[in-house]
Design an enzyme around this catalytic site. Structure first.
Site, PDB file in Angstrom:
ATOM      1  N   GLU A 246      -7.570  -6.201   4.528  1.00  0.00           N
ATOM      2  CA  GLU A 246      -7.417  -5.803   3.126  1.00  0.00           C
ATOM      3  C   GLU A 246      -6.172  -6.416   2.502  1.00  0.00           C
ATOM      4  OE1 GLU A 246      -8.174  -1.938   4.958  1.00  0.00           O
ATOM      5  OE2 GLU A 246      -8.887  -1.288   2.993  1.00  0.00           O
TER       6      GLU A 246
ATOM      7  N   ARG B  25      -2.298  -2.032  -3.716  1.00  0.00           N
ATOM      8  CA  ARG B  25      -3.570  -1.354  -3.492  1.00  0.00           C
ATOM      9  C   ARG B  25      -3.601  -0.122  -4.393  1.00  0.00           C
ATOM     10  NH1 ARG B  25      -5.041   2.973   0.996  1.00  0.00           N
ATOM     11  NH2 ARG B  25      -7.253   3.096   0.594  1.00  0.00           N
TER      12      ARG B  25
ATOM     13  N   GLY C 189     -10.546   0.408  12.795  1.00  0.00           N
ATOM     14  CA  GLY C 189     -10.041   0.829  14.115  1.00  0.00           C
ATOM     15  C   GLY C 189     -11.111   1.023  15.168  1.00  0.00           C
ATOM     16  N   ILE C 190     -12.107   1.835  14.891  1.00  0.00           N
ATOM     17  CA  ILE C 190     -13.163   2.092  15.876  1.00  0.00           C
ATOM     18  C   ILE C 190     -14.132   0.905  15.935  1.00  0.00           C
ATOM     19  CG2 ILE C 190     -15.072   3.639  16.508  1.00  0.00           C
ATOM     20  CD1 ILE C 190     -13.564   5.863  14.890  1.00  0.00           C
TER      21      ILE C 190
ATOM     22  N   HIS D 286     -12.911   2.005   0.087  1.00  0.00           N
ATOM     23  CA  HIS D 286     -12.832   0.933   1.099  1.00  0.00           C
ATOM     24  C   HIS D 286     -13.415  -0.376   0.559  1.00  0.00           C
ATOM     25  CE1 HIS D 286     -13.051   4.050   4.605  1.00  0.00           C
ATOM     26  NE2 HIS D 286     -11.790   3.737   4.364  1.00  0.00           N
TER      27      HIS D 286
ATOM     28  N   ASN E 191       0.874  -1.171   0.000  1.00  0.00           N
ATOM     29  CA  ASN E 191       0.000   0.000   0.000  1.00  0.00           C
ATOM     30  C   ASN E 191       0.914   1.224   0.000  1.00  0.00           C
ATOM     31  OD1 ASN E 191      -1.809   2.034   0.427  1.00  0.00           O
ATOM     32  ND2 ASN E 191      -2.712   1.154   2.285  1.00  0.00           N
TER      33      ASN E 191
ATOM     34  N   ARG F 104     -12.456  14.345   8.150  1.00  0.00           N
ATOM     35  CA  ARG F 104     -13.344  14.708   7.032  1.00  0.00           C
ATOM     36  C   ARG F 104     -14.746  14.988   7.555  1.00  0.00           C
ATOM     37  NH1 ARG F 104     -11.510   9.633   4.269  1.00  0.00           N
ATOM     38  NH2 ARG F 104      -9.610  10.170   3.168  1.00  0.00           N
TER      39      ARG F 104
HETATM   40  P1  ADP Z   1      -7.145   3.991   9.036  1.00  0.00           P
HETATM   41  O1  ADP Z   1      -8.310   4.564   8.298  1.00  0.00           O
HETATM   42  O2  ADP Z   1      -5.979   4.920   9.178  1.00  0.00           O
HETATM   43  O3  ADP Z   1      -6.781   2.576   8.643  1.00  0.00           O
HETATM   44  P2  ADP Z   1      -7.911   2.715  11.508  1.00  0.00           P
HETATM   45  O4  ADP Z   1      -8.813   1.698  10.924  1.00  0.00           O
HETATM   46  O5  ADP Z   1      -6.592   2.285  12.046  1.00  0.00           O
HETATM   47  O6  ADP Z   1      -7.701   3.908  10.512  1.00  0.00           O
HETATM   48  O7  ADP Z   1      -8.731   3.459  12.663  1.00  0.00           O
HETATM   49  C1  ADP Z   1      -8.186   4.500  13.408  1.00  0.00           C
HETATM   50  C2  ADP Z   1      -9.238   4.924  14.436  1.00  0.00           C
HETATM   51  O8  ADP Z   1      -9.531   3.803  15.284  1.00  0.00           O
HETATM   52  C3  ADP Z   1      -8.775   6.059  15.336  1.00  0.00           C
HETATM   53  O9  ADP Z   1      -9.806   7.020  15.467  1.00  0.00           O
HETATM   54  C4  ADP Z   1      -8.540   5.370  16.664  1.00  0.00           C
HETATM   55  O10 ADP Z   1      -8.767   6.215  17.752  1.00  0.00           O
HETATM   56  C5  ADP Z   1      -9.558   4.266  16.618  1.00  0.00           C
HETATM   57  N1  ADP Z   1      -9.186   3.202  17.555  1.00  0.00           N
HETATM   58  C6  ADP Z   1      -8.162   2.348  17.475  1.00  0.00           C
HETATM   59  N2  ADP Z   1      -8.101   1.531  18.551  1.00  0.00           N
HETATM   60  C7  ADP Z   1      -9.148   1.906  19.353  1.00  0.00           C
HETATM   61  C8  ADP Z   1      -9.642   1.476  20.625  1.00  0.00           C
HETATM   62  N3  ADP Z   1      -9.054   0.493  21.298  1.00  0.00           N
HETATM   63  N4  ADP Z   1     -10.729   2.098  21.100  1.00  0.00           N
HETATM   64  C9  ADP Z   1     -11.323   3.097  20.448  1.00  0.00           C
HETATM   65  N5  ADP Z   1     -10.907   3.543  19.237  1.00  0.00           N
HETATM   66  C10 ADP Z   1      -9.838   2.978  18.704  1.00  0.00           C
END
Ligand code: ADP
Length: 396
Positions: free
Chosen positions: A382, A89, A328-329, A178, A8, A238
């Site tokens: 991914e 990617r 992540g979230i 995505h 990527n 965003r």
């Molecule tokens: P990207 O789009 O860069 O791949 P990610 O999928 O890694 O992003 O997501 C990043 C988001 O996930 C950030 O807002 C981060 O705060 C959130 N995040 C990661 N781990 C946790 C956690 N344990 N609890 C809450 N939010 C989290």
């Protein structure tokens, strides 16, 4: 033994994962960041250890050379010939690509032609391709497009209600993004549902960037990102959907120019813009816990925007068998999942299993048997999708 590397490449970074495709294990992974600066950082994970070095890496080509030399030095591979395929990617495949493609001159020309739709990403993706082609010319190369999964959308979902000539003459329409993640997660959910002949699934990819997709019988029928990833839900930086007249007002009445406006909407808005604290969901939650009202508001808006799309897609799909949280979230925040489900549970008859939501790990069901809709957590992958398509297309 076929080894495939999933790549990527961003404008100043290059992430990689090397797979042994016989058993789909990750042999090593890492990232080169701040390419082009004096203090570039090269990080590689291998055998449970993380090795990080700060040094000057002027170009992507040097980043790839350093990565491949490290694979040899650490005996991760005994010869670079072991790497049979490189999967790249690519962010924007336009209407050309509804599937991954072996990269040849024609594919390169199309990715290049589409750079006006993804000015930061497509050129960087090609830079990564050229760097690997130079370093390991015998390995096959495959492009895996973020937009491909959404090529099944029908015109009534992807044409914007503006004069039609902007679609026909300039390609202004919804492309989504995505796609590789939405495809992976929806396929996992179909498996988890026991491979029914028909399925209605909503995937909520909630990361720094975020999007929701309605997946009917394995096909994307609508998705929240649009012409670019700026559309849809609120994200880390965003805005997501806003009234376009705000742009005109900011230019005429506030005095911003067009570039400043679009930069503000992409980089200074979302969780960061509303909270004033951070674009990172964890930081915003921590501030909210300490009583920061704007942080609380940012989180509230985020949840509302997510449920608005769940509602739309529930209707569009004519019901829903399962909702999946990822990224992540979506994967890590039991709080976000709980709050989002709370907001829709009365309307949709969802009954959360608090124990599974809070204490479970990895891929799992987080609703009780009596829930009308199953809700899953599915960690996205991914890179594995990229490696699988690379293996398949190159017949490895
Ligand atoms: P990207 O789009 O860069 O791949 P990610 O999928 O890694 O992003 O997501 C990043 C988001 O996930 C950030 O807002 C981060 O705060 C959130 N995040 C990661 N781990 C946790 C956690 N344990 N609890 C809450 N939010 C989290």
């Amino acid at each position: 033994m076929a080894k495939v590397i999933a790549v990527n490449a961003g404008s100043s970074s290059l992430k990689f994962q090397l797979f042994e495709m016989d058993d789909e294990t990750v042999i090593t992974s890492g990232v080169v960041e701040r390419i082009g600066l004096e203090d570039s950082v090269f990080t590689i994970k291998y055998n449970g250890e993380k090795d990080s070095r700060t040094l000057s890496i002027p170009t992507h080509s040097e980043a790839v050379d350093m990565l491949l030399n490290t694979l040899l030095e650490k005996n991760i591979v005994s010869s670079l010939d072991e790497i049979k395929g490189v999967g790249h990617r690519v962010v924007q495949g336009g209407t050309y690509f509804s599937e991954s493609a072996i990269i040849d001159d024609d594919v390169v020309a199309k990715i290049d032609e589409l750079k006006s739709l993804a000015p930061l990403h497509n050129p960087a993706n090609l830079t990564g391709y050229y760097a690997f082609k130079k370093a390991i010319p015998n390995a096959g190369a495959v492009a895996v497009f973020d937009t491909a999964f959404h090529q099944t959308l029908e015109p009534r979902c992807y044409v914007y209600p503006i004069p039609y000539k902007y679609y026909t003459d300039y390609g202004i329409r919804k492309y989504g993004a995505h796609g590789t993640s939405h495809k992976y997660v929806s396929q996992r959910v179909i498996d988890l549902l026991g491979n029914p002949e028909h399925s209605k699934i909503i995937v909520a990819h909630l990361g720094a960037g975020g999007s929701l997709t309605a997946v009917k019988d394995g096909k994307s029928i609508n998705t929240s990102m649009g012409f670019t990833p700026l559309a849809g839900i609120m994200m880390g930086t965003r805005s997501g959907d806003i009234d376009a007249s705000v742009i005109d007002y900011l230019i005429k009445e506030v005095g911003l120019d067009g570039n400043e406006v679009i930069n503000m909407l992409n980089k200074e808005s979302g969780l960061l813009g509303v909270s004033g604290v951070s674009s990172d969901f964890r930081d915003v939650c921590a501030a909210a816990d300490e009583g920061n009202e704007r942080a609380k508001l940012a989180i509230d808006i985020f949840f509302r925007r997510v449920i608005a799309y769940i509602g739309r897609y529930f209707i569009a799909l004519g019901g829903c068998d399962a909702i999946a949280f990822t990224a992540g979230i979506g994967e890590n925040s039991a709080f976000a999942r709980k709050e989002i489900i709370n907001l829709i549970s009365e309307a949709l008859g969802i009954v959360i299993d608090d124990d599974a939501n809070e204490n479970g790990k990895g891929e799992r069901l987080i609703t009780k048997p009596e829930s009308k809709i199953k809700v899953f957590v599915v960690p996205t992958n991914e890179e594995l999708m990229i490696a699988r398509d690379t293996k398949r297309l190159l017949n490895l």
